[in-house]
Scaffold this active site. Structure first.
Site, short mmCIF file in Angstrom:
data_model
loop_
_atom_site.label_atom_id
_atom_site.label_comp_id
_atom_site.label_asym_id
_atom_site.label_seq_id
_atom_site.Cartn_x
_atom_site.Cartn_y
_atom_site.Cartn_z
N GLU A 196 -35.84 25.87 42.87
CA GLU A 196 -34.49 26.39 43.17
C GLU A 196 -33.71 25.54 44.18
O GLU A 196 -33.40 26.00 45.30
CB GLU A 196 -34.54 27.85 43.61
CG GLU A 196 -35.46 28.21 44.75
CD GLU A 196 -35.60 29.71 44.95
OE1 GLU A 196 -35.64 30.12 46.14
OE2 GLU A 196 -35.67 30.47 43.97
N GLU A 407 -39.79 33.22 38.17
CA GLU A 407 -39.95 34.31 39.14
C GLU A 407 -39.12 35.50 38.71
O GLU A 407 -37.97 35.34 38.31
CB GLU A 407 -39.52 33.88 40.55
CG GLU A 407 -40.39 32.83 41.19
CD GLU A 407 -39.93 32.49 42.61
OE1 GLU A 407 -39.31 33.36 43.27
OE2 GLU A 407 -40.16 31.35 43.05
#
Length: 513
Positions: A196, A407
């Site tokens: 990310e 996730e």
């Protein structure tokens, strides 16, 4: 210590699943099973190095920028020095993965454990640890998915040349990746370069509430800034991350792909982007927000350049890809990891563009309205339709690349209960939503529940938890206890076949027949 769930809790789980059947407008337990997913679809869970390993000062590991951040923000006790002690307890944890029925485990490698100075000699103890972990996973039939970077640049490189703000990091990251591919690539087939980068850049270089804590007034949200310039550093950091990523991908494809037959990608954080009102202004603002948060990372990978809205609004403050760089970045992925937890509302804020001093948020010209406090233990609502919608948008804008849900999980207060009904409800809803998206045509290859254990959380320390397993921090052995969500996930993954062996794994099929 929280006591283990008793058998009577299983009846509560039955009632929960009944309520899920009645309340959630997606597929229910009675409507889908593991067998409804493709045979090669992977289910797993994950952690990251600093959040789980501990042993921060042992066996040659040196500090990362995450160590520095955690010690400066949380103070004594709220850091990853010990964490879950996964460094020493990895065999026990892999056995729990086996008992849960995980098909894959997503973990990250600590750059400063493997190469303590960021470049130069390999640390033999670090190399041994990751070889042992990977071998243990393979021996138990669990597929390793490795991430090279999860917010934890070696502090030595940050001190030497400013880390991701310098082009020197491209060389050092590529060398680090080369070491990992060479040493572990015979057993690791799935590589994520950077976790990310959009969140990392916004927290670390714009708002200053993440490592390396750089920002400039009036954009800082913390009083512990380490300098910086919020108007252009986030763009510069992401630019160097993308060049580092694409350099590592080029290296892998040239040097290792033919022999190792692996896959390499990057992960991006996304929200469910929802216009606050059904007006053209808010709908346009929502697309800008999507551009500035998701497109910032993905458009260069797909098209070789940043979104038009970003280049228009940021102007000269966003770096320009040279032709050769653009060609290198374009197509530098075999898959894209998606990290998704929650929704945000978006409303237009075009007046921000009239301000001369702007950061990425002002350049976006959109106001992000968070429905839950980012730093609390407040639970997320279960809205699988929003993930399904974002995956549809992703497919529409980026040509339906292979995706892993890297996730997805529910936040709770850490010491609340082993009877984490809300997490069961969340996992049930979103796994059903992923199946819906698959049936819509999204090219999803796997799903990883976050997190396998109650780990050290970056923005909340040990106050909140996402784990399937509770870790008793007051026990010197850091004993792990399965939550109801671990039992539910195991029941789902094993297709109910374990029911006769363990009556605490609840079957509810008969309730819906």
């Amino acid at each position: 210590m929280i006591p283990e769930t008793s058998l009577k809790d299983t009846f509560k789980l039955i009632l929960l699943v009944v309520s899920v059947k009645l309340v959630i407008g997606v597929l229910s337990v009675a409507d889908y099973s593991r067998d409804d997913f493709p045979a090669d679809f992977i289910f797993g869970s994950g952690t990251s190095a600093y959040q789980v390993e501990g042993a921060a000062n042992q066996d040659g590991r040196t500090p990362s920028i995450w160590d520095t951040f955690a010690h400066s923000v949380y103070g004594q006790g709220e850091n990853g020095d010990v964490a879950c002690d996964g460094y020493h307890k990895y065999k026990e944890d892999v056995q729990l993965m086996v008992e849960t029925g995980l098909e894959a485990y997503r973990f990250s490698i600590s750059w400063s454990r493997l190469i303590p100075n960021g470049r130069g000699p390999i640390n033999p103890k670090g190399l041994q640890y990751y070889n042992n972990l990977i071998d243990e996973l393979i021996s138990k039939g669990i597929q390793p998915h490795a991430t090279l970077y999860n917010f934890d640049l070696p502090q030595a490189l940050e001190d030497e040349y400013g880390g991701w703000l310098s082009r020197e990091v491209i060389r050092d990251f590529t060398h680090y990746a080369d070491v990992c591919f060479r040493e572990f690539g015979d057993r690791v087939q799935y590589w994520t370069t950077v976790n990310e980068p959009n969140v990392f850049a916004l927290g670390g270089y714009d708002q200053g509430n993440g490592p390396p804590q750089r920002c400039s007034p009036p954009f800082c949200v913390t009083n512990s800034s380490r300098g910086g310039n919020s108007t252009y550093e986030p763009y510069l950091a992401v630019h160097h991350i993308l060049l580092s990523h694409s350099s590592a991908v080029r290296l892998y494809r040239r040097k290792y792909k033919d022999k190792q037959q692996g896959f390499i990608g990057i992960s991006v954080y996304m929200y469910g982007f929802i216009p606050l009102t059904n007006t053209e202004r808010d709908r346009a603002a929502t697309q800008r927000a999507r551009d500035f948060i998701v497109g910032w990372i993905v458009e260069p990978l797909v098209h070789g350049d940043y979104p038009i809205s970003m280049k228009t609004n940021a102007g000269a403050r966003i770096p320009v890809f040279k032709n050769q760089e653009s060609e290198q970045v374009k197509g530098s992925y075999d898959f894209i990891g998606v990290i998704y937890y929650n929704n945000i509302n978006i409303t237009d804020n075009s007046d921000a563009l009239k301000t001369e001093l702007r950061d990425t948020s002002a350049d976006m010209a959109a106001q992000l309205i968070f429905l839950q406090d980012l730093f609390s233990e407040e639970e997320y609502p279960v809205t699988p339709w929003s993930l399904r919608e974002e995956l549809y948008k992703f497919r529409l804008h980026y040509g339906n690349p292979p995706i892993f849900i890297h996730e997805n999980g529910q936040r709770t207060r850490r010491n609340s209960s082993l009877q984490d009904f809300s997490r069961v409800k969340y996992l049930h809803g979103y796994i059903g939503g992923v199946l819906d998206a698959l049936r819509d045509g999204s090219n999803i290859k796997g799903y990883f529940a976050w997190a396998f254990l109650d780990v050290f959380e970056l923005l909340a320390g040990y106050r909140s938890s996402f784990g399937l397993y509770y870790v008793d921090m007051n026990d010197t052995e850091l004993k792990r206890y399965p939550k109801l969500s671990a039992k539910w996930y195991s029941w789902f993954l094993k297709g109910n076949i374990e029911l006769k062996k363990d009556p605490s794994i609840v079957s509810v099929d008969h309730l819906f027949q």
